[in-house]
Every structure is written in structure tokens, then in C-alpha cells.
Design an enzyme around this catalytic site. Structure first.
Site, PDB file in Angstrom:
ATOM      1  N   TYR A  40     -38.259  -9.858  43.667  1.00 58.60           N
ATOM      2  CA  TYR A  40     -37.177 -10.519  42.793  1.00 58.60           C
ATOM      3  C   TYR A  40     -37.959 -10.606  41.385  1.00 58.60           C
ATOM      4  O   TYR A  40     -39.148 -10.776  41.514  1.00 58.60           O
ATOM      5  CB  TYR A  40     -36.892 -11.584  43.542  1.00 58.60           C
ATOM      6  CG  TYR A  40     -37.604 -12.815  43.553  1.00 58.60           C
ATOM      7  CD1 TYR A  40     -37.908 -13.594  42.395  1.00 58.60           C
ATOM      8  CD2 TYR A  40     -38.486 -12.926  44.616  1.00 58.60           C
ATOM      9  CE1 TYR A  40     -38.505 -14.784  42.460  1.00 58.60           C
ATOM     10  CE2 TYR A  40     -39.439 -14.110  44.778  1.00 58.60           C
ATOM     11  CZ  TYR A  40     -39.408 -15.054  43.737  1.00 58.60           C
ATOM     12  OH  TYR A  40     -40.310 -16.280  43.856  1.00 58.60           O
ATOM     13  N   CYS A  41     -37.096 -10.783  40.488  1.00 58.64           N
ATOM     14  CA  CYS A  41     -37.554 -11.427  39.127  1.00 58.64           C
ATOM     15  C   CYS A  41     -36.216 -12.051  38.597  1.00 58.64           C
ATOM     16  O   CYS A  41     -35.509 -12.324  39.026  1.00 58.64           O
ATOM     17  CB  CYS A  41     -38.074 -10.143  38.448  1.00 58.64           C
ATOM     18  SG  CYS A  41     -36.902  -8.708  38.141  1.00 58.64           S
ATOM     19  N   THR A  42     -36.478 -12.119  37.040  1.00 58.50           N
ATOM     20  CA  THR A  42     -35.541 -13.045  36.390  1.00 58.50           C
ATOM     21  C   THR A  42     -34.215 -12.385  36.567  1.00 58.50           C
ATOM     22  O   THR A  42     -33.030 -12.897  36.925  1.00 58.50           O
ATOM     23  CB  THR A  42     -35.702 -13.309  35.124  1.00 58.50           C
ATOM     24  OG1 THR A  42     -37.080 -13.885  34.879  1.00 58.50           O
ATOM     25  CG2 THR A  42     -34.875 -14.307  34.303  1.00 58.50           C
ATOM     26  N   ILE A  91     -32.899 -13.534  39.854  1.00 64.31           N
ATOM     27  CA  ILE A  91     -32.724 -14.807  40.052  1.00 64.31           C
ATOM     28  C   ILE A  91     -31.407 -15.557  39.453  1.00 64.31           C
ATOM     29  O   ILE A  91     -30.652 -16.105  40.043  1.00 64.31           O
ATOM     30  CB  ILE A  91     -33.826 -15.570  39.558  1.00 64.31           C
ATOM     31  CG1 ILE A  91     -35.105 -15.378  40.235  1.00 64.31           C
ATOM     32  CG2 ILE A  91     -33.704 -17.315  39.789  1.00 64.31           C
ATOM     33  CD1 ILE A  91     -36.386 -15.815  39.685  1.00 64.31           C
TER      34      ILE A  91
END
Length: 331
Positions: free
Chosen positions: A178-180, A207
């Protein structure tokens, strides 16, 4: 409804003559009154733009009308004021710097991790055969991250490839990246697959989308964003704060840039220490002659820096193949 919106998006899609496209796209964004930051590369777009709802709708409609960007997933935030001051649209070799000698060795349009929608991610993340992997930088995951996530000590995503060996112990697990907003996961998951990780997934929309569609459950702290807001709330279910003030250790989610422009360190600092140290990370920076005035926000508009004649001379000498003497080198 608030007066402005901020759009976070990316799209991997080949762009012919990308440098000219970047110049034309900048003019288009300015014509809509948008502000923000967009990176254009041969491989696609990566951007965050902010403006009135009408301007943002026109921008999204125009993007979706272009076959190259028709599938772009825009994450929309309602904001009280624009999240940027100016509009920048620049051409770069990659929309996310991968750190690879041959960036074309991976292609997210051909192979990447399986996309999980936020509710699918939430359902899978706590299984025993799953490892949740944060592919963002230390500054980002220090202020907020998923509960029990594996994090990496990196300053930039380009350092990610060198860290893959540290993840070898998880090769028999399902890896949920996961990342932004999802863009880094496209390359991170592709790299993991290339290195022999068999089951690799990624949080679709990152996110930000998880917060909007799954309530942000079990995301601890705040989400770092690359605009004037610095961080945003995500968790509406079981929120908590995980970051601490660099100077006194008090729990705080407040991130600022050091007031010393030659340091410019991005760090967590509580409000009390901010006023005490005038927005600096240390006493040394506080006494620096170029220290910027502190107004309580810790946000500074970028201004043109003085031309460093010594560095220019050094580059010119290198281009000519001449040795650089101590008289021309800078510290």
C-alpha cells in the site's frame, strides 16, 4: 460542499512527445485556474491538482475523454482553500522514480500486483498468511501506517529496489502493498513479482481511497500528502496518533519543514516546541543566519535560490573532462 476540491490521481499510459504534452498540459491547467503539481513522463501522468469544483470537473471530464487516460481513478477531497499556491507541470523520465538502472525493465501496464478494493484489503490484511507492506518513505510511515505493517527505512521510493532482499523472509506469504494513492505500489508490486514473490497484491487507490470507502479502519495516525495540507485524517473507525515530536517526544501528528532552508528537514514537532525553537529541528538550525520567519505553520513557499557559481563551474569542468581542483569544488 466546500469551495474547493483537491484531486489525487495517476495513470500509466504511454504518451508520445511527453515533453511537449507537459508544456501544453500546464497551459490547459492554468486556463482552468488550477494549482498543483503534475509529473509527465513517457509512461504516464502523476498529479495532484486543486481548484473550484467546476474546474476540477472539467479537468476530470477532459482526462476521461482522452483514451490514454480514460481509466484514471481520481481521489477527490473537499477542501476549504486550494492545496497549492502555484501550478507546476514538469516532464521527468518516470512518474515515480524507481531507482532502477533500466526503468523499462518493469512495465505496470503489463504486469503488476493484483488490485484489491479497500474492503477486500480490509478483509485480507489480518490473515496469518498475509504481510502488509508499506512502500512509502520513513517520513510518511512515521506519521501514519497500517497496524502491524512492515515498514522500510528509506528516504525516497528510488531506494525500494535495494531493500527487496530484506523482504525475502516473506516470500512464502501473500504480500499486500500500500501507499498514498496507489502509484508507488504499481512499481513496487511489479518489482516484487520480478524478484520471485509469487502472491503480490496492492491496495487500489491507496490509503486515501481506503479512508473514503472502508472508513480507514486500523490505519494508525495520519496520511502524509504532498501539498500544503501535509497530513490528512483517514481513520473514522478507530483513530489514533502514532508519531512523536522529534524534540520532546510528545505524541503529535504535526509535521513541518525546518525553518533553516539549508536543512529543510521534514519532521514531527509539537506546537510548543515549534514556538520554542522557532520552527527549527535543533538549536544549530535555530541560529542559522538564513533561518526563515516562523508563523506557526512550518510551511514555506519555495523561492528561487541564489546561483551557486562554484557548483556551475564544477559541472562545466566535468563536462569538458578537466580535473576539478579544490579551488573550484564546493563543500
Amino acid at each position: 460542499m466546500k469551495n474547493y476540491q483537491t484531486l489525487l490521481y495517476y495513470c500509466y499510459s504511454h504518451i508520445d512527445n511527453a515533453e511537449q504534452f507537459a508544456a501544453d498540459h500546464l497551459a490547459f491547467c492554468k486556463s482552468l485556474g488550477l494549482v498543483g503539481r503534475i509529473i509527465v513522463a513517457d509512461e504516464g501522468l502523476n498529479g495532484t491538482v486543486s481548484g473550484t469544483p467546476g474546474s476540477c470537473k472539467t479537468y476530470m471530464d477532459t482526462a476521461h475523454a482522452d483514451l490514454r487516460f480514460a481509466k484514471t481513478d481520481f481521489k477527490i477531497d473537499e477542501v476549504d482553500e486550494p492545496s497549492f499556491i502555484k501550478m507546476h507541470c514538469r516532464y521527468k523520465p518516470e512518474i515515480v522514480h524507481s531507482g532502477l538502472r533500466d526503468p523499462k525493465s518493469i512495465d505496470p501496464t503489463k504486469e503488476t500486483g493484483k488490485h484489491l478494493e479497500p474492503k477486500e484489503f480490509m478483509e485480507m490484511k489480518d490473515r496469518e498468511d498475509v504481510v502488509v507492506l508499506d512502500v512509502r518513505s520513513t517520513n510518511e510511515h512515521n506519521v501514519g501506517r497500517f497496524k502491524n505493517a512492515v515498514t522500510l527505512d528509506i528516504d525516497n521510493f528510488r531506494e525500494f529496489p535495494a531493500k527487496i532482499n530484506e523482504l525475502a523472509q516473506y516470500k512464502d506469504k501473500k504480500i499486500l502493498t500500500y501507499c498514498t494513492g496507489g502509484i508507488k505500489c504499481e512499481k513496487a508490486s511489479a518489482l516484487l513479482l520480478k524478484e520471485g514473490f509469487n502472491e503480490v497484491y496492492q491496495l487500489h487507490g491507496g490509503i486515501i481511497k481506503y479512508g473514503k470507502e472502508a472508513g480507514g479502519k486500523d490505519f494508525e495516525g495520519k496520511c502524509y500528502v504532498f501539498d500544503n495540507r501535509v497530513t490528512v485524517d483517514v481513520n473514522q473507525v478507530n483513530p489514533t496518533v502514532v508519531s512523536t515530536c522529534l524534540n520532546c517526544g510528545t505524541i503529535s501528528s504535526r509535521m513541518i519543514n525546518c525553518a533553516n532552508p539549508e536543512c529543510n528537514e521534514h519532521f514531527t514537532q509539537c506546537e510548543a516546541c515549534g514556538w520554542k525553537l522557532e520552527g527549527c529541528c535543533s538549536d544549530t538550525c535555530m541560529s542559522h543566519p538564513r533561518k526563515r520567519p516562523y508563523d506557526g505553520t512550518g510551511y514555506y513557499v519555495k523561492v528561487p535560490q541564489p546561483i551557486n557559481v562554484e557548483k556551475i563551474s564544477k559541472r562545466q569542468y566535468k563536462k569538458m573532462g578537466s580535473p576539478v581542483t579544490s579551488a573550484t569544488s564546493s563543500s
